[in-house]
Design a protein around this motif. Structure first.
Motif, PDB file in Angstrom:
ATOM      1  N   GLU A   1       0.791  -1.280  -0.062  1.00 19.19           N
ATOM      2  CA  GLU A   1      -0.063   0.134   0.068  1.00 19.19           C
ATOM      3  C   GLU A   1       0.897   1.467  -0.109  1.00 19.19           C
ATOM      4  O   GLU A   1       2.060   1.138   0.564  1.00 19.19           O
ATOM      5  CB  GLU A   1      -0.922   0.113   1.006  1.00 19.19           C
ATOM      6  CG  GLU A   1      -2.090  -0.694   1.243  1.00 19.19           C
ATOM      7  CD  GLU A   1      -2.823  -0.380   2.651  1.00 19.19           C
ATOM      8  OE1 GLU A   1      -4.197  -0.832   2.637  1.00 19.19           O
ATOM      9  OE2 GLU A   1      -2.289   0.128   3.407  1.00 19.19           O
ATOM     10  N   CYS A   2       0.356   2.242  -0.553  1.00 19.41           N
ATOM     11  CA  CYS A   2       1.024   3.671  -0.554  1.00 19.41           C
ATOM     12  C   CYS A   2       0.674   4.019   0.944  1.00 19.41           C
ATOM     13  O   CYS A   2      -0.273   3.678   1.617  1.00 19.41           O
ATOM     14  CB  CYS A   2       0.471   4.678  -1.586  1.00 19.41           C
ATOM     15  SG  CYS A   2      -1.036   4.989  -1.430  1.00 19.41           S
ATOM     16  N   PRO A   3       1.330   5.105   1.390  1.00 20.20           N
ATOM     17  CA  PRO A   3       1.066   5.789   2.681  1.00 20.20           C
ATOM     18  C   PRO A   3      -0.463   6.141   3.041  1.00 20.20           C
ATOM     19  O   PRO A   3      -1.010   5.865   4.174  1.00 20.20           O
ATOM     20  CB  PRO A   3       1.952   7.006   2.938  1.00 20.20           C
ATOM     21  CG  PRO A   3       3.015   6.749   2.030  1.00 20.20           C
ATOM     22  CD  PRO A   3       2.620   5.820   1.094  1.00 20.20           C
ATOM     23  N   CYS A   4      -1.090   6.540   2.027  1.00 18.05           N
ATOM     24  CA  CYS A   4      -2.600   6.899   1.991  1.00 18.05           C
ATOM     25  C   CYS A   4      -3.511   5.645   2.069  1.00 18.05           C
ATOM     26  O   CYS A   4      -4.612   6.179   2.519  1.00 18.05           O
ATOM     27  CB  CYS A   4      -2.859   8.098   1.315  1.00 18.05           C
ATOM     28  SG  CYS A   4      -3.440   7.810  -0.251  1.00 18.05           S
TER      29      CYS A   4
ATOM     30  N   CYS B   1       1.447   8.073  -6.103  1.00 13.58           N
ATOM     31  CA  CYS B   1       0.165   7.857  -5.890  1.00 13.58           C
ATOM     32  C   CYS B   1      -0.499   9.143  -6.286  1.00 13.58           C
ATOM     33  O   CYS B   1       0.093  10.347  -5.861  1.00 13.58           O
ATOM     34  CB  CYS B   1      -0.213   7.473  -4.605  1.00 13.58           C
ATOM     35  SG  CYS B   1      -1.814   7.853  -3.916  1.00 13.58           S
TER      36      CYS B   1
ATOM     37  N   SER C   1       3.135  10.084  -2.857  1.00 10.17           N
ATOM     38  CA  SER C   1       4.184   9.323  -2.191  1.00 10.17           C
ATOM     39  C   SER C   1       4.678   8.215  -3.373  1.00 10.17           C
ATOM     40  O   SER C   1       3.471   7.840  -4.201  1.00 10.17           O
ATOM     41  CB  SER C   1       3.829   8.560  -0.955  1.00 10.17           C
ATOM     42  OG  SER C   1       3.379   9.586  -0.056  1.00 10.17           O
TER      43      SER C   1
ATOM     44  N   ALA D   1      -4.531   4.619  -0.853  1.00 11.31           N
ATOM     45  CA  ALA D   1      -5.426   4.517  -1.955  1.00 11.31           C
ATOM     46  C   ALA D   1      -4.856   3.460  -3.065  1.00 11.31           C
ATOM     47  O   ALA D   1      -5.694   3.143  -3.755  1.00 11.31           O
ATOM     48  CB  ALA D   1      -5.203   6.263  -2.579  1.00 11.31           C
TER      49      ALA D   1
ATOM     50  N   GLN E   1      -2.978  10.524  -5.163  1.00  8.41           N
ATOM     51  CA  GLN E   1      -3.542  11.277  -3.686  1.00  8.41           C
ATOM     52  C   GLN E   1      -2.662  11.741  -2.888  1.00  8.41           C
ATOM     53  O   GLN E   1      -2.756  12.930  -2.462  1.00  8.41           O
ATOM     54  CB  GLN E   1      -4.543  10.220  -3.084  1.00  8.41           C
ATOM     55  CG  GLN E   1      -5.796  10.119  -4.032  1.00  8.41           C
ATOM     56  CD  GLN E   1      -7.118   9.676  -3.175  1.00  8.41           C
ATOM     57  OE1 GLN E   1      -7.015   9.533  -1.937  1.00  8.41           O
ATOM     58  NE2 GLN E   1      -7.748   8.867  -3.925  1.00  8.41           N
ATOM     59  N   CYS E   2      -1.866  11.091  -2.459  1.00  7.79           N
ATOM     60  CA  CYS E   2      -0.634  11.378  -1.541  1.00  7.79           C
ATOM     61  C   CYS E   2       0.693  11.712  -1.828  1.00  7.79           C
ATOM     62  O   CYS E   2       1.509  12.203  -1.387  1.00  7.79           O
ATOM     63  CB  CYS E   2      -0.614  10.091  -0.390  1.00  7.79           C
ATOM     64  SG  CYS E   2       0.279   8.754  -0.985  1.00  7.79           S
TER      65      CYS E   2
END
Ligand code: ZN
Ligand code: ZN
Length: 153
Positions: free
Chosen positions: A9-12, A76, A81, A14, A78-79
């Protein structure tokens, strides 16, 4: 053949994707791109063959940071990252690079093999691992680690 599907997973959260096998190798990269992307002294990273990554229909933006070899770094949406990087320069052999923090179950991971691009280090690392300085020495060491693992698999 065992089917393990390690969740990443990415940090957020999503972006979710899976590894079909444990990674080939793990190492610490002190290059400037990693320092900038991860905003840390070095990148704790694993390498796996691209064919063993199930990325799915995620919203990942790809940027090429440097060539050669061209590494497509997925961010990502969204975040912002780093999610995963794909090295597509070698015919018949796609490799993916993933930061260890994006891997949820770390029990399948082996210990890191060493530090590369150590001439770029932001801080001295006190550990038992071998440290490789210089651009080409670092690149060659990385290739060496990967080839040994591919030949053994
Ligand atoms: Zn790096
Ligand atoms: Zn994210």
């Amino acid at each position: 053949m065992q089917n393990i599907n390690i969740l990443c997973e990415c940090p957020c959260g999503a972006i979710k994707f899976y590894l079909k096998k444990p990674p080939l190798i793990r190492f610490h990269c002190h290059c400037k791109i990693c320092q900038k992307l991860y905003n840390s002294a070095y990148n704790d990273v694993v390498v796996i063959q691209s064919k063993n990554v199930l990325l799915g229909q995620n919203e990942v933006e790809f940027n090429k940071y440097r060539r050669p070899p061209a590494l497509d770094r997925g961010i990502c949406v969204q975040c912002k990252s780093p999610v995963i990087g794909f090295l597509r320069g070698i015919p018949g052999l796609g490799l993916a690079f993933i930061n260890v923090n994006n891997i949820q179950d770390k029990s399948s991971l082996e210990g890191p093999l060493g530090h590369i691009f150590y001439h770029r280090k932001k801080e001295h690392i006190v550990d038992e691992l071998p440290k490789f300085k210089g651009y080409w020495k670092s690149q060659i060491k990385l290739c060496h680690w990967i080839i040994i693992k591919l030949l053994a698999s």
